[in-house]
Design an enzyme around this catalytic site. Structure first.
Site, PDB file in Angstrom:
ATOM      1  N   GLU A  79       0.799  -1.219   0.000  1.00  0.00           N
ATOM      2  CA  GLU A  79       0.000   0.000   0.000  1.00  0.00           C
ATOM      3  C   GLU A  79       0.837   1.277   0.000  1.00  0.00           C
ATOM      4  OE1 GLU A  79      -2.567  -0.617   3.356  1.00  0.00           O
ATOM      5  OE2 GLU A  79      -4.033  -1.741   2.187  1.00  0.00           O
ATOM      6  N   GLU A 110       6.935 -21.660   8.350  1.00  0.00           N
ATOM      7  CA  GLU A 110       7.363 -20.773   9.438  1.00  0.00           C
ATOM      8  C   GLU A 110       8.404 -21.418  10.353  1.00  0.00           C
ATOM      9  OE1 GLU A 110       4.553 -21.051  13.231  1.00  0.00           O
ATOM     10  OE2 GLU A 110       3.484 -20.241  11.500  1.00  0.00           O
TER      11      GLU A 110
END
EC number: 4.2.1.126
Length: 269
Positions: A79, A110
């Site tokens: 963004e 992860e």
């Protein structure tokens, strides 16, 4: 360490609640998040300060995380170019398991302590940059390993976690710890923890971009004009700054491609 985000919910028998009861109780839990963030403001200030300093000197901001935390970093990074008109590689979001993991979980991604550093090396990371690890639990191996190796290479490190005294925070030079407590659905850290991380990311990137001169007054003068709504918004901003009528402001904006450039051109003519 005590992992508060994994503690049993303060509520039970969720399946027996009405829709309104569910919504009210989730909302009550959500109301606590902003206060938890407020307690971490001194930590956020330190992190935002070092990021601003490094970026002023040619550095970049990297987010690393897994699952929801990784996705939130990718969202914040993606963004920044349309909002502030910065190059796409100024703020970079990296998620364990690669871009595939944005939409579909990648099993055990992860848990790899070495992979984050490999992912960062693709971008030729260096001592000018900052790496921020995002992990609700504060125990994610991918993030711990990435921060540890970044430290070994004299790269500034920060983190956004939702438990106190975590291994991730221990590796970060500039830790941000927002203690959000048990989730409404036990262990579902996409809820309060995710909301807290989103709030901190908003604060971090926005305050940094303002410090870097990417906002004027209270306006996004460098935003990308990528749709009609933004073109109309930009036109109104040019009208306010110059006093021009709408048609002339729109033409000036079209000619120069950004509010800042259009206003500067008008003022310098």
């Amino acid at each position: 360490m005590e992992i508060n985000t994994e503690k049993d919910s303060n509520y039970n028998g969720l399946e027996n609640m009405s829709v309104l009861e569910l919504l009210q109780n989730i909302n009550n839990e959500d109301k606590t998040v902003a206060f938890a963030v407020e307690k971490a403001l001194p930590q956020i200030e330190k992190l935002a300060t070092i990021v601003t300093d490094r970026m002023r000197n040619g550095g970049r901001l990297f987010y690393i995380g897994a699952g929801t935390s990784g996705r939130l970093g990718v969202v914040d990074a993606s963004e920044c170019p349309p909002t502030f008109g910065v190059p796409f590689d100024w703020v970079v979001g990296i998620i364990a398991g690669g871009d595939t993991a944005i939409r579909k979980a990648v099993e055990f991604a992860e848990d790899n302590r070495e992979q984050a550093w490999r992912d960062l090396q693709v971008f030729d990371i260096n001592e000018k940059d900052v790496v921020v690890g995002i992990a609700a639990s504060g125990t994610t191996p991918y993030v711990i390993g990435g921060l540890k190796t970044a430290n070994e290479h004299n790269i500034a490190t920060g983190c956004i976690v939702c438990n106190a005294g975590s291994p991730v925070a221990a590796e970060a030079q500039f830790p941000v710890e927002v203690v959000t407590g048990p989730e409404f659905v036990t262990g579902s850290t996409r809820m309060k923890a995710g909301t807290a991380q989103k709030l901190v990311l908003n604060m971090l990137s926005t305050s940094v971009m303002i410090q870097l001169g990417r906002v004027k007054g209270n306006k996004m003068v460098d935003m990308q004009l990528s749709n009609n709504k933004l073109v109309h918004r930009g036109t109104r901003m040019v009208m306010t700054e110059t006093g021009l009528p709408e048609n002339e402001a729109a033409e000036l904006l079209k000619q120069y491609g950004s509010v800042r450039k259009a206003v500067d051109a008008y003022n310098n003519k």
